[in-house]
Scaffold this motif. Structure first.
Motif, short mmCIF file in Angstrom:
data_model
loop_
_atom_site.label_atom_id
_atom_site.label_comp_id
_atom_site.label_asym_id
_atom_site.label_seq_id
_atom_site.Cartn_x
_atom_site.Cartn_y
_atom_site.Cartn_z
N ARG A 1 0.85 -1.42 -0.05
CA ARG A 1 -0.07 0.00 0.07
C ARG A 1 0.80 1.40 0.04
N GLY A 2 2.11 1.27 -0.36
CA GLY A 2 2.87 2.47 -0.26
C GLY A 2 2.80 2.92 -1.80
N LEU A 3 2.92 4.10 -1.91
CA LEU A 3 2.64 5.11 -3.16
C LEU A 3 3.99 4.76 -4.19
N THR A 4 3.65 4.30 -5.33
CA THR A 4 4.66 4.29 -6.50
C THR A 4 4.55 5.54 -7.37
N ARG A 5 5.43 6.21 -7.58
CA ARG A 5 5.46 7.53 -8.70
C ARG A 5 6.07 6.86 -10.04
N VAL A 6 5.19 6.91 -10.80
CA VAL A 6 5.73 6.79 -12.22
C VAL A 6 5.83 8.06 -13.11
N GLU A 7 7.32 8.28 -13.48
CA GLU A 7 7.48 9.45 -14.20
C GLU A 7 7.70 9.13 -15.63
N ALA A 8 7.13 9.59 -16.54
CA ALA A 8 7.48 9.29 -18.06
C ALA A 8 8.17 10.80 -18.47
N PRO B 1 -1.40 2.12 -4.91
CA PRO B 1 -1.79 3.46 -5.29
C PRO B 1 -0.63 4.09 -5.99
N VAL B 2 -0.82 4.68 -7.28
CA VAL B 2 0.22 5.19 -8.27
C VAL B 2 -0.20 6.71 -8.45
N TRP B 3 1.02 7.35 -8.82
CA TRP B 3 1.03 8.83 -8.98
C TRP B 3 1.72 8.89 -10.32
N ALA B 4 1.34 9.24 -11.46
CA ALA B 4 1.95 9.38 -12.70
C ALA B 4 2.19 10.61 -13.16
N VAL B 5 3.41 10.96 -13.34
CA VAL B 5 3.90 12.31 -13.74
C VAL B 5 4.64 12.41 -15.01
N LEU B 6 4.13 13.44 -15.90
CA LEU B 6 4.94 13.67 -17.17
C LEU B 6 6.08 14.77 -17.29
N HIS B 7 7.25 14.41 -17.53
CA HIS B 7 8.27 15.34 -17.74
C HIS B 7 8.57 15.40 -19.39
N GLY B 8 8.03 16.61 -19.80
CA GLY B 8 7.81 17.03 -21.24
C GLY B 8 8.44 18.37 -21.49
N GLY B 9 8.43 18.53 -23.00
CA GLY B 9 9.38 19.56 -23.33
C GLY B 9 8.14 20.74 -23.79
N GLN B 10 8.81 21.42 -24.75
CA GLN B 10 7.75 22.44 -25.50
C GLN B 10 6.62 21.83 -25.87
N GLU B 11 6.45 20.57 -26.37
CA GLU B 11 5.28 20.37 -27.05
C GLU B 11 4.38 19.56 -26.31
N GLY C 1 -5.74 6.71 -25.57
CA GLY C 1 -6.38 6.21 -24.33
C GLY C 1 -5.45 6.16 -23.23
N ILE C 2 -4.48 7.07 -23.26
CA ILE C 2 -3.45 7.18 -22.28
C ILE C 2 -4.13 8.05 -21.29
N ARG C 3 -4.21 7.49 -19.91
CA ARG C 3 -4.73 8.62 -18.84
C ARG C 3 -3.81 9.47 -18.78
N PRO C 4 -4.65 10.57 -18.21
CA PRO C 4 -3.77 11.86 -17.99
C PRO C 4 -2.72 12.03 -16.88
N LEU C 5 -1.47 12.53 -17.12
CA LEU C 5 -0.47 12.63 -16.07
C LEU C 5 -0.54 13.95 -15.72
N GLU C 6 -0.01 14.14 -14.46
CA GLU C 6 0.28 15.29 -13.79
C GLU C 6 1.54 15.99 -14.59
N ASP C 7 1.62 17.27 -14.28
CA ASP C 7 2.75 18.22 -14.80
C ASP C 7 3.69 18.10 -13.90
N SER C 8 5.24 17.72 -14.34
CA SER C 8 6.06 17.45 -13.12
C SER C 8 6.31 18.80 -12.73
#
Length: 241
Positions: free
Chosen positions: A20-27, A56-66, A78-85
């Motif tokens: 039950r510990g949180l795993t963060r997944v960073e794209a 429980p999972v927390w999904a985060v996006l490291h993106g660029g200008q696009e 159909g990819i679920r939304p990711l939070e902005d890093s």
């Protein structure tokens, strides 16, 4: 429990080391192309697999200008939304961080999952393609194998989707039956073994043609697998035969 090979060490690690510990997944996807979409797709699969295991999972996006274009392309697949890093810090109760990155990309310290590149006939990721067929085409090889996207690959994926959706709608007209224990065990064993999605797809192909399985069990198997695959396999339920 889902185990992932850490690309830094080559050693399998628990994707959720604490119950039950949180795993963060960073794209990590600095641009917008089909390779970046494949990184986000693997991230989506990791999130789905962890959630199916009760993590429980927390999904985060490291993106660029696009990033807006990348997010729109991800939504189409159909990819679920990711939070902005840029807008998040460390998660409360966070026990694990998994970085998903295309081969050759750099990441901070943590478990690293690499994704092989995509060789596409068209430089535009979604040009004229059925987005769900594109999702299936990207899922078919292992994530550490390059993908060659061309007309033949997308046509094959589209034809498979049409056939499976038609079959699922037909099976749904029969009495429901439980997923056989050996089928469920093999399916979970595949996706929990370094996220072996091609193994899940091969199992579905066998279930489709197994004469000893009742149609109600086929339906439940496909519906359960689709919680990971995200192919909208039950879309045609209720449609005319």
């Amino acid at each position: 429990m889902l185990r992932i090979i850490d690309a830094r060490t080559g050693v399998p690690v628990d994707a959720a080391p604490a119950r039950r510990g949180l795993t963060r997944v960073e794209a990590h996807a600095p641009g917008f192309d089909t390779g970046a979409l494949r990184v986000l797709l693997v991230t989506d699969l990791l999130v789905r697999a962890l959630e199916l295991g009760g993590t429980p999972v927390w999904a985060v996006l490291h993106g660029g200008q696009e990033q807006p274009e990348l997010r729109a392309g991800a939504a189409a697949l159909g990819i679920r939304p990711l939070e902005d890093s840029r807008e998040v810090g460390r998660g409360l109760g966070e026990k694990q961080v998994i970085h998903v990155v295309e081969e050759g990309g750099a990441t901070p310290d943590g478990v690293r999952v690499t994704v092989a590149p995509v060789h596409a006939a068209s430089p535009a990721p979604l040009a004229g393609a059925d987005p769900v067929a594109l999702r299936l085409a990207l899922l078919t090889p292992r994530r550490d194998q390059p993908v060659r996207l061309d007309t033949d690959a997308l046509t094959e994926a589209h034809d498979t989707l049409v056939r499976w959706r038609h079959a699922v709608a037909a099976w749904a007209r029969h009495p429901s039956r439980p997923i056989p224990d050996e089928v469920r065990t093999e399916m979970r064993g595949a996706w929990e073994d370094d996220l072996d999605v091609p193994g899940v797809l091969r199992l579905l192909a066998r279930v489709e043609s197994d004469p000893d399985l009742p149609d109600g069990a086929r339906f439940e198997t496909y519906a359960y697998a689709d919680r990971l695959l995200g192919l909208d396999l039950t879309r045609d339920l209720g449609a005319p035969a």
